[in-house]
Design an enzyme around this catalytic site. Sequence first.
Site, PDB file in Angstrom:
ATOM      1  N   GLN A 231       0.820  -1.212   0.000  1.00  0.00           N
ATOM      2  CA  GLN A 231       0.000   0.000   0.000  1.00  0.00           C
ATOM      3  C   GLN A 231       0.850   1.256   0.000  1.00  0.00           C
ATOM      4  O   GLN A 231       0.759   2.078  -0.896  1.00  0.00           O
ATOM      5  CB  GLN A 231      -0.971   0.011   1.179  1.00  0.00           C
ATOM      6  CG  GLN A 231      -2.010   1.122   1.046  1.00  0.00           C
ATOM      7  CD  GLN A 231      -3.284   0.820   1.815  1.00  0.00           C
ATOM      8  OE1 GLN A 231      -3.682  -0.324   1.953  1.00  0.00           O
ATOM      9  NE2 GLN A 231      -3.918   1.858   2.315  1.00  0.00           N
ATOM     10  N   ASP A 232       1.715   1.405   1.013  1.00  0.00           N
ATOM     11  CA  ASP A 232       2.648   2.533   1.025  1.00  0.00           C
ATOM     12  C   ASP A 232       3.880   2.121   1.821  1.00  0.00           C
ATOM     13  O   ASP A 232       3.888   1.069   2.455  1.00  0.00           O
ATOM     14  CB  ASP A 232       1.993   3.812   1.567  1.00  0.00           C
ATOM     15  CG  ASP A 232       1.617   3.731   3.037  1.00  0.00           C
ATOM     16  OD1 ASP A 232       1.421   2.606   3.536  1.00  0.00           O
ATOM     17  OD2 ASP A 232       1.516   4.776   3.688  1.00  0.00           O
ATOM     18  N   PRO A 233       4.958   2.917   1.788  1.00  0.00           N
ATOM     19  CA  PRO A 233       6.214   2.496   2.420  1.00  0.00           C
ATOM     20  C   PRO A 233       6.098   2.376   3.935  1.00  0.00           C
ATOM     21  O   PRO A 233       5.249   3.005   4.571  1.00  0.00           O
ATOM     22  CB  PRO A 233       7.187   3.623   2.045  1.00  0.00           C
ATOM     23  CG  PRO A 233       6.564   4.320   0.885  1.00  0.00           C
ATOM     24  CD  PRO A 233       5.087   4.198   1.081  1.00  0.00           C
TER      25      PRO A 233
ATOM     26  N   ILE B  71       1.220   3.662  -3.241  1.00  0.00           N
ATOM     27  CA  ILE B  71       1.657   5.030  -2.962  1.00  0.00           C
ATOM     28  C   ILE B  71       3.148   4.947  -2.673  1.00  0.00           C
ATOM     29  O   ILE B  71       3.555   4.228  -1.768  1.00  0.00           O
ATOM     30  CB  ILE B  71       0.895   5.628  -1.768  1.00  0.00           C
ATOM     31  CG1 ILE B  71      -0.608   5.661  -2.078  1.00  0.00           C
ATOM     32  CG2 ILE B  71       1.396   7.028  -1.439  1.00  0.00           C
ATOM     33  CD1 ILE B  71      -1.461   6.053  -0.893  1.00  0.00           C
TER      34      ILE B  71
ATOM     35  N   ASN C 200       0.416   6.241   5.272  1.00  0.00           N
ATOM     36  CA  ASN C 200      -0.606   6.659   4.305  1.00  0.00           C
ATOM     37  C   ASN C 200      -0.736   8.177   4.191  1.00  0.00           C
ATOM     38  O   ASN C 200      -1.799   8.700   3.843  1.00  0.00           O
ATOM     39  CB  ASN C 200      -1.959   6.044   4.689  1.00  0.00           C
ATOM     40  CG  ASN C 200      -2.779   5.647   3.484  1.00  0.00           C
ATOM     41  OD1 ASN C 200      -2.242   5.411   2.405  1.00  0.00           O
ATOM     42  ND2 ASN C 200      -4.082   5.584   3.656  1.00  0.00           N
TER      43      ASN C 200
END
Length: 245
Positions: free
Chosen positions: A71-73, A135, A144
């Site tokens: 989803q994101d780092p 993302i 997020n």
Amino acid sequence: MVMDDLFQRMVSCVLPSWRAFIDEEVKKPYFQALLEKLKALKATIIPKPELIFRVFSFFKPIDTKVIIFGQDPYPSPNDACGLAFASNNSKTPASLKRIILRLEKEYPSLKQESSWQQNFLLNWAEQGVLLLNGILTTTVFIRNAHKNWGWEEFNCNLLTFLKNQNIKPLLVFLGVQTKNFVVKSIGNVDGFEHLSYPHPSPLSGNLFLTNPNDLFKTINNWLKQHNQKIINWAVVKNASFDQLS
């Protein structure tokens, strides 16, 4: 167009075949707005700029076999490295730890003593596995944080770029939230085959580890069915890999 310092740092490791795509995106208003938001941040960008596009530094687009979506780092500066689920930290993040346990369950021959090198997942990246966050950036210590900044459009256009070249890797969604995010926020998954599996986070309970359906073997079976070389899933390069175990 004169490229600013931030963008130059972002693309410093990108292969020319991926630069063709990224250089078109940077001309677009959404990407210019994204760059302005990143430059305006007073807090640290995660991962550091030189690693944001690191996922595009290992192989050409034509060699993309599988896209595993995160989803994101990781929001910690010691973890985020530009590859979804991988980490530069010597301490293995919980989600990655479970990914390795799942891998060893499916391929017992890969069970090995813990090594800090296992966190890098370089062996996967070098074989055509695109470890792609939906993302690509966040703000240090905030999950997020960069949702709706433009990365969704970037990845939507990335799938179009691949599709237009008749490159259709298997899309792998780990977790319902990841699948919903990719399908709804990024979109453009029509024409791609995809595989859904529980998320490896401990917050998802034990579903990832106890699922009776294989993950890594299913991916390799798909590759064989499409006349592609299977992935050696060893997390450390040159480790023994027995596909029949």
